[in-house]
Each structure stands twice: as structure tokens, then as C-alpha cells.
Design a protein around this motif. Sequence first.
Motif, PDB file in Angstrom:
ATOM      1  N   GLU B  51      50.851 -11.285  -6.490  1.00 49.49           N
ATOM      2  CA  GLU B  51      50.005 -12.486  -6.549  1.00 49.49           C
ATOM      3  C   GLU B  51      50.851 -13.752  -6.617  1.00 49.49           C
ATOM      4  O   GLU B  51      50.578 -14.762  -5.980  1.00 49.49           O
ATOM      5  CB  GLU B  51      49.084 -12.415  -7.781  1.00 49.49           C
ATOM      6  CG  GLU B  51      47.846 -11.571  -7.534  1.00 49.49           C
ATOM      7  CD  GLU B  51      47.120 -11.250  -8.830  1.00 49.49           C
ATOM      8  OE1 GLU B  51      47.277 -12.014  -9.815  1.00 49.49           O
ATOM      9  OE2 GLU B  51      46.418 -10.214  -8.850  1.00 49.49           O
ATOM     10  N   TRP B  52      51.890 -13.637  -7.424  1.00 50.90           N
ATOM     11  CA  TRP B  52      52.785 -14.786  -7.600  1.00 50.90           C
ATOM     12  C   TRP B  52      53.441 -15.163  -6.276  1.00 50.90           C
ATOM     13  O   TRP B  52      53.529 -16.325  -5.897  1.00 50.90           O
ATOM     14  CB  TRP B  52      53.846 -14.408  -8.651  1.00 50.90           C
ATOM     15  CG  TRP B  52      54.526 -15.568  -9.287  1.00 50.90           C
ATOM     16  CD1 TRP B  52      54.041 -16.364 -10.287  1.00 50.90           C
ATOM     17  CD2 TRP B  52      55.844 -16.057  -8.982  1.00 50.90           C
ATOM     18  NE1 TRP B  52      54.972 -17.310 -10.630  1.00 50.90           N
ATOM     19  CE2 TRP B  52      56.090 -17.146  -9.842  1.00 50.90           C
ATOM     20  CE3 TRP B  52      56.829 -15.689  -8.074  1.00 50.90           C
ATOM     21  CZ2 TRP B  52      57.273 -17.866  -9.833  1.00 50.90           C
ATOM     22  CZ3 TRP B  52      58.026 -16.401  -8.056  1.00 50.90           C
ATOM     23  CH2 TRP B  52      58.240 -17.485  -8.916  1.00 50.90           C
ATOM     24  N   ARG B  53      53.867 -14.153  -5.553  1.00 49.01           N
ATOM     25  CA  ARG B  53      54.504 -14.371  -4.244  1.00 49.01           C
ATOM     26  C   ARG B  53      53.527 -15.018  -3.254  1.00 49.01           C
ATOM     27  O   ARG B  53      53.877 -15.994  -2.567  1.00 49.01           O
ATOM     28  CB  ARG B  53      54.972 -13.040  -3.651  1.00 49.01           C
ATOM     29  CG  ARG B  53      56.207 -12.430  -4.305  1.00 49.01           C
ATOM     30  CD  ARG B  53      56.519 -11.085  -3.655  1.00 49.01           C
ATOM     31  NE  ARG B  53      57.643 -10.376  -4.257  1.00 49.01           N
ATOM     32  CZ  ARG B  53      58.916 -10.592  -3.934  1.00 49.01           C
ATOM     33  NH1 ARG B  53      59.234 -11.512  -3.045  1.00 49.01           N
ATOM     34  NH2 ARG B  53      59.879  -9.907  -4.515  1.00 49.01           N
ATOM     35  N   LEU B  54      52.325 -14.473  -3.210  1.00 44.46           N
ATOM     36  CA  LEU B  54      51.354 -14.978  -2.232  1.00 44.46           C
ATOM     37  C   LEU B  54      50.955 -16.419  -2.524  1.00 44.46           C
ATOM     38  O   LEU B  54      50.758 -17.230  -1.613  1.00 44.46           O
ATOM     39  CB  LEU B  54      50.125 -14.070  -2.193  1.00 44.46           C
ATOM     40  CG  LEU B  54      50.383 -12.679  -1.578  1.00 44.46           C
ATOM     41  CD1 LEU B  54      49.157 -11.778  -1.738  1.00 44.46           C
ATOM     42  CD2 LEU B  54      50.784 -12.792  -0.108  1.00 44.46           C
ATOM     43  N   ALA B 181      59.651 -22.769  -2.822  1.00 48.84           N
ATOM     44  CA  ALA B 181      58.388 -22.122  -2.478  1.00 48.84           C
ATOM     45  C   ALA B 181      58.655 -20.902  -1.602  1.00 48.84           C
ATOM     46  O   ALA B 181      58.104 -19.820  -1.814  1.00 48.84           O
ATOM     47  CB  ALA B 181      57.475 -23.106  -1.750  1.00 48.84           C
ATOM     48  N   LEU B 182      59.577 -21.072  -0.636  1.00 47.79           N
ATOM     49  CA  LEU B 182      59.927 -19.963   0.247  1.00 47.79           C
ATOM     50  C   LEU B 182      60.566 -18.825  -0.554  1.00 47.79           C
ATOM     51  O   LEU B 182      60.195 -17.657  -0.420  1.00 47.79           O
ATOM     52  CB  LEU B 182      60.901 -20.456   1.327  1.00 47.79           C
ATOM     53  CG  LEU B 182      61.370 -19.409   2.334  1.00 47.79           C
ATOM     54  CD1 LEU B 182      60.214 -18.879   3.162  1.00 47.79           C
ATOM     55  CD2 LEU B 182      62.449 -20.002   3.258  1.00 47.79           C
ATOM     56  N   ASN B 183      61.505 -19.195  -1.399  1.00 48.74           N
ATOM     57  CA  ASN B 183      62.175 -18.178  -2.214  1.00 48.74           C
ATOM     58  C   ASN B 183      61.169 -17.429  -3.085  1.00 48.74           C
ATOM     59  O   ASN B 183      61.212 -16.201  -3.193  1.00 48.74           O
ATOM     60  CB  ASN B 183      63.257 -18.845  -3.075  1.00 48.74           C
ATOM     61  CG  ASN B 183      63.910 -17.863  -4.035  1.00 48.74           C
ATOM     62  OD1 ASN B 183      63.300 -17.462  -5.021  1.00 48.74           O
ATOM     63  ND2 ASN B 183      65.145 -17.461  -3.750  1.00 48.74           N
ATOM     64  N   SER B 184      60.245 -18.172  -3.710  1.00 50.07           N
ATOM     65  CA  SER B 184      59.267 -17.546  -4.592  1.00 50.07           C
ATOM     66  C   SER B 184      58.404 -16.538  -3.834  1.00 50.07           C
ATOM     67  O   SER B 184      57.993 -15.525  -4.388  1.00 50.07           O
ATOM     68  CB  SER B 184      58.368 -18.605  -5.234  1.00 50.07           C
ATOM     69  OG  SER B 184      59.154 -19.506  -5.984  1.00 50.07           O
ATOM     70  N   ALA B 185      58.181 -16.810  -2.571  1.00 54.44           N
ATOM     71  CA  ALA B 185      57.352 -15.916  -1.767  1.00 54.44           C
ATOM     72  C   ALA B 185      58.105 -14.658  -1.347  1.00 54.44           C
ATOM     73  O   ALA B 185      57.540 -13.566  -1.336  1.00 54.44           O
ATOM     74  CB  ALA B 185      56.835 -16.648  -0.532  1.00 54.44           C
ATOM     75  N   VAL B 186      59.358 -14.810  -1.015  1.00 55.28           N
ATOM     76  CA  VAL B 186      60.054 -13.691  -0.364  1.00 55.28           C
ATOM     77  C   VAL B 186      61.329 -13.231  -1.068  1.00 55.28           C
ATOM     78  O   VAL B 186      62.108 -12.482  -0.498  1.00 55.28           O
ATOM     79  CB  VAL B 186      60.404 -14.049   1.101  1.00 55.28           C
ATOM     80  CG1 VAL B 186      59.154 -14.379   1.884  1.00 55.28           C
ATOM     81  CG2 VAL B 186      61.406 -15.205   1.153  1.00 55.28           C
ATOM     82  N   PHE B 187      61.562 -13.691  -2.305  1.00 53.83           N
ATOM     83  CA  PHE B 187      62.855 -13.371  -2.917  1.00 53.83           C
ATOM     84  C   PHE B 187      63.083 -11.860  -2.919  1.00 53.83           C
ATOM     85  O   PHE B 187      62.160 -11.060  -3.079  1.00 53.83           O
ATOM     86  CB  PHE B 187      62.988 -13.965  -4.316  1.00 53.83           C
ATOM     87  CG  PHE B 187      62.142 -13.334  -5.377  1.00 53.83           C
ATOM     88  CD1 PHE B 187      62.578 -12.187  -6.037  1.00 53.83           C
ATOM     89  CD2 PHE B 187      60.931 -13.892  -5.739  1.00 53.83           C
ATOM     90  CE1 PHE B 187      61.801 -11.606  -7.017  1.00 53.83           C
ATOM     91  CE2 PHE B 187      60.149 -13.321  -6.716  1.00 53.83           C
ATOM     92  CZ  PHE B 187      60.577 -12.171  -7.357  1.00 53.83           C
ATOM     93  N   SER B 188      64.338 -11.498  -2.686  1.00 52.93           N
ATOM     94  CA  SER B 188      64.676 -10.097  -2.496  1.00 52.93           C
ATOM     95  C   SER B 188      65.108  -9.455  -3.801  1.00 52.93           C
ATOM     96  O   SER B 188      64.482  -8.521  -4.291  1.00 52.93           O
ATOM     97  CB  SER B 188      65.777  -9.990  -1.453  1.00 52.93           C
ATOM     98  OG  SER B 188      66.694 -11.059  -1.591  1.00 52.93           O
TER      99      SER B 188
END
Lengths: 246, 480
Positions: B51-54, B181-188
Amino acid sequence: MLNIKNIHTSINETKILNGLSLEISPGEVHAIMGPNGSGKSTLAKVLAGQDDCEVTEGEIQYKGENLLDLSIEERSREGIFVGFQYPVEIPGLNNSQFLRASINAKRKHKEEEEMSAVDFLKLARETIEKLEIPQTFLNRGVNEGFSGGEKKRNEIFQMTMLNPEIAILDETDSGLDIDALKIVAKGVNEFKSESKAIILITHYQRLLDYIEPDYVHVLSNGKIIESGDKSLAQRLEQTGYKDDGE
Amino acid sequence: MANESINKLIGDRYKYGFTTDVESESFPPGLNEDVITALSKKKKEPEFMLEWRLKAYKHWLTLEEPDWAHIGYPKIDYQDISYYSAPKSNEDKPQSLDEVDPKLLETYDKLGIPLHERARLAGVAVDAVFDSVSVATTFKKKLSEAGVIFCPFSEAVHKYPELIKKYLGTVVPQRDNFFTALNSAVFSDGSFVYIPKGVRCPMELSTYFRINAENTGQFERTLIIADEDSYVSYLEGCTAPMRDENQLHAAVVELVALKNAEIKYSTVQNWYPGDENGRGGIYNFVTKRGDCRGSNSKISWTQVETGSAITWKYPSCILRGDHSIGEFYSVAVTNNKQQADTGTKMIHIGKNTKSTIVSKGISAGAAQNAYRGLVRIMPQAKNSRNHTQCDSLLIGKDCGAHTFPYIEGKNSSSIIEHEATTSKISEDQLFYCKQRGIGEEDAVNMIVNGFCKEVFKKLPMEFAVEAEALLNVSLEGAVG
């Protein structure tokens, strides 16, 4: 040891040295005197190999080799030391680190083992004590924030540590008070030996009260116009240089 | 004189340019909600994480890439990036170094960091990130005895969800900027550190990052929490293989220091900077921020930045607690066509807060190096102090140094000082060194290292040595 034959140089197409010849053997102290602009400092630059000093004519033999073929650092490693009139500051670079790199560059060139940090420190501490220089010199940046007198003493310290075969001291006496002058002179006198040669470049005779030269040369318009023993310096002190009132 | 040797020096290629042949399992390029869901599933994340990522992704879609920095690069196509890559062996996670894919260990060897040896000799626990998955963790036992948590971020999500929920995104909000924002969505993956109350971490914590798979963006996420009266020193260092495609790296690092706690964060960054024409090389868009949340807390950033084609990075401190202290010590080296826009932000909120900024920028070749710093002292931050010292060193005549200080003092009891200098390695300095028998290259190294001394001495010992060596490699031949 050093044989300068009919050297002509120009810096940015201005002729400075104009047929200078000079022969120096081990154990000798030569004083080069002359008015401002006579080419004294240029002689030091030419011997060190500074790039902007172009040698247009003549040759210099050093230990039987053509000195002009050697790079600046090769000359240094082969035993030529120049004590500068205005030593440059290198902020943040530790004086002892610099000096050890310098000593080891020379040792490497001679295919000798590098000097360890411990041996270096021992030698540096002994030398510094002998020269009456504060121990703090070792940990300060190279000439960083040094007064004029401190810089000159640092040059003498470096000279003693590097133990060159020929030392060219460019106006090492300028800007020194009498006490500092004595310390510098003491360092030079201790360096003096049968195997070493010294060239003192100076405007004034007073340095020669403390370091006795074997020969005195008067430089004018880029060549030596008169040579003699130390009495020549004393005479100059009274009469002055012909075209320079000082 | 110098031209010839400049060319020789600048011609020195990146020494760590090689790609390890490890079979990677990667997503095809592209970014949408399905990709994020698949990524989260792949990592077996709990629902709250997805949810956090989305949420971050939806916000990211509304943002524009920032263009205010003093850098230039071709537009990045975010649909052309693969958002997940892991060495195959990950399914069967190694429990010790012996089980680690020897190819990976070989990679570390090539980099001169034999993991086990290094860890043992230096007493450093290493959480190594190879591509996106952590493969080796050592000294876990000693740390756990002290109660210190040091693990891959993905593990922390499972084991310590309460801590993650409590702290994640509280220092660097998802919405902070385009890249966060990008990192929060897709951080590895990344590191998670928690130091309990009253604990002084018994060893320096260290992570080596490395980008390896082709065409894969790296989105590290690091969260370090120092609870009351605790102390930790964290080291981060990285190198990358040679390649032609530009690579995006957008990491987020969050530090939280509670009452009386201290965090020291040191970075040596050596990602592939691109070839002499600026081709290839890493784009490094990082957001690092520390929150001095409690009174008397302290956060100190030390960075040595020699790599990347583009560096966009401002490790910052929010001095919220009264009497808290923020520090930023930085050396940024740019050569050839490298561009760096880096600096810090010091936001003084608490009373009697103190910050120190020491920035050393070195430019060679045709590189551009900018310092950008903000010092903001809020009205309630009475009796606060800042001292900024910003020095630039130029090598050669085609490079540039720029300084953009932003200073906002909003009360009259505080003191802000700013000093800046720009200097060149002079012919006189080089001549002096050479007359003392020191060759040109060594002379440049010594002069540059002297210039950086103030920052290097803030680094942990073994890191300082590495940093010096790195600087020498980066500037080989760059004489002017």
C-alpha cells in the motif's frame, strides 16, 4: 662537478642570461652578487630546470652529464637542491609527509631502500634540533602560514634532510632578521663539506659575514663581469653596483 | 608543459570496470501498478508495504523531474528501466559466507575488498548489497548480543514491521521530491539499523553497494534509528562495472537520532563516472536526510564523492531537538565530463542548535562541480550557530566550480558564518614539489590530499586510506 658554459636564456622572449660561464668544484662556496634584474634568480631557475626558462645557447655539464637533458625531478634526485627566495605554500600537506616523499623519491631513483617512517622521524627530530627550529615545523602544512623567516629556515631544514651534492640558495638571506640569519648561516655552514658545493645568490654582503665564500662573482646584464675572493664582496658593499644605487 | 600529462592522466580508464557473469533474474523494463505489485510479491512483503509503495507511485505520477540543479543530461525514460533484478542464488539465501556464490566473492576481490578478510581484520560487520539483494551478512551474532539490529531492509520489513511503520518515511516523506516518490514506490533493498537505548554499537557498520546487472535502476532504501543515548558509525562505499548505458540510481537514506544519540554516516562513492567523453556512467540522484529528533542528539555526514557521471545529492540535517548538532564534511571530485551538484541543508528548529559545513570541491578536465547549501535558522531556534566553509580547487582550465549558498536567518540571536575560497593548483606548487624530487603525478595527489585533509580526518581510519587511494585514481593525470 658543475660546468656552465656560455649560457644564454630567455623568458617569454626576453633575454636574461647572456653568455654566463661558471665552473664549480666540490667543496667550494660561490657567491653570486649583482643588482636586481641582473639575472641572479634566473640562474637558479635554469639550474633547477624550470620550464619557462628557455636555454637558447650554451651548455651545462653536471657530474659529466648534460644537465639540460634532465627533468626537474631528475636533477633534484641527482643531488641539485634549490632554496627558494619565495617558497610556495601547500596548505594541508604535512611538512614531514612532503619531506619523506621527497627523500624516498631520491632513494628510489638511486635504487636504495625507502626510509621508514620511524627512521625518518628520528632523523627529522635530530636535524630540527640541530638547526634550532621548533619541532612544530614537522606537523605544519608545507610553508602554510609560515612567516618569511620561517620559510627560509624550512628551506634550510629541507636541504639538510635531503643532503644534496650542490645547494643553490636564492636570496636565502632576504627578509631575515639578524637572529634568523645566524640560524640559517649555521645550517649552511654545517652542510658545507669537501664533497659539497654551494652557490649563494645574494644582493647583500651581510650574508657573507656568516658564510665565507671561496669565490665572489658579480653578475650584470646576464653575465659575470668580475670574479674575485671575498674581498670583492666587501668592496662592493662600499662602492655599490655601478648601475644600481643600493 | 601540462597538456601532454593532462591527456595522459585523464586517459586513465576506470579501474573497476568489469561485469561479473552472474545470471540475473530481472523484470522486463517498465513501470506501472502491476510491476510494483509483482515486485512486492516477489519480496513477499506484508500488505502495508505494498500500500505504501502504491501510494508513492500515484503521487510520483503527478510530479515532474526537477531541473534546477547545475547539471545536464538526456531525458530519462522511466519506462525503459527494469525495476527488479537479483542474482539467481537468492531463492536459496546463503546463511554464511561459505554459501555465497563464489562469483560474487570474486567480484569483491577484484574491488580489493575481500569480504571475510576485511570484515575480520577491520572488525566490521558487512551487509553487502549485490544488485538488489543482500547476499552476505557477517558479525550478526556480536551485534545481536548488543541488541543491535543490522539487516537487509527487506528482512526488517518482515521481522520488525512495527519499527518500519513507525519510522519509514518520517524523515524523507514519499512526497519530498520526484526521486523520493519513485524510490518509495520501487525501492529494492538496502540496510536497516536499529541501535537500542543506551547502546554504543560495538563495531562500525558497513555496506558495500554495487550496481551490476545491465540496465537496472537501483533504488536503495536505508533507515537507521539511534534510540536514546546510543551511538553508531555507519560506512557506505561503492564501485560499479564499466558499461555504455547510463544507469539511474535514486537512493533514499533516513537517519533518526533520538535524545542524546549520535549517528556518524560516512560514504565513499566511486560509481562508474563514464568514459572520457562522458559516455556511460551512473546518474546518482540521492536523498539523504537525518533528523536530530531528540535534544542533544548529533548527526554527522562525511562523504567522499569521486564517481558517477552525475551526482545530485544533499545529505541534510533537521536540527529539531534543542542543543542538537549537525555536521557535513564533503569532498567531491569531478574529472572529464563529470557533473556534481552537491551540498547540504541544515534546518535549525531547536534552540541552541549548531551546524558545521565543510565542503571541498575539486574539478579537473571539463568537469562541473557545484556546491549548493541551505542554512535555515527558524524563528524559535534561538542562539543557534552555523559555520560554513566552502573551498574549491581547480585543476586545468576547462573545468568549473560554482557555489550556491542559501542562507535564511530568522532570529537575531543566532550566528551564521560563511567562508568560501577558490584556488588552483599552481605551477609554482608543482615546480616546488618537482624540485624536491617528487614527480608530477605524486605532487598533484599530495596537493589534493592536503586540500582535503580536513574532511579525510573525519573518516574512520581504514576508510580514510581508501578515500585517499580513490582520489589518486580519480585524478590520475589531471594536471593543469
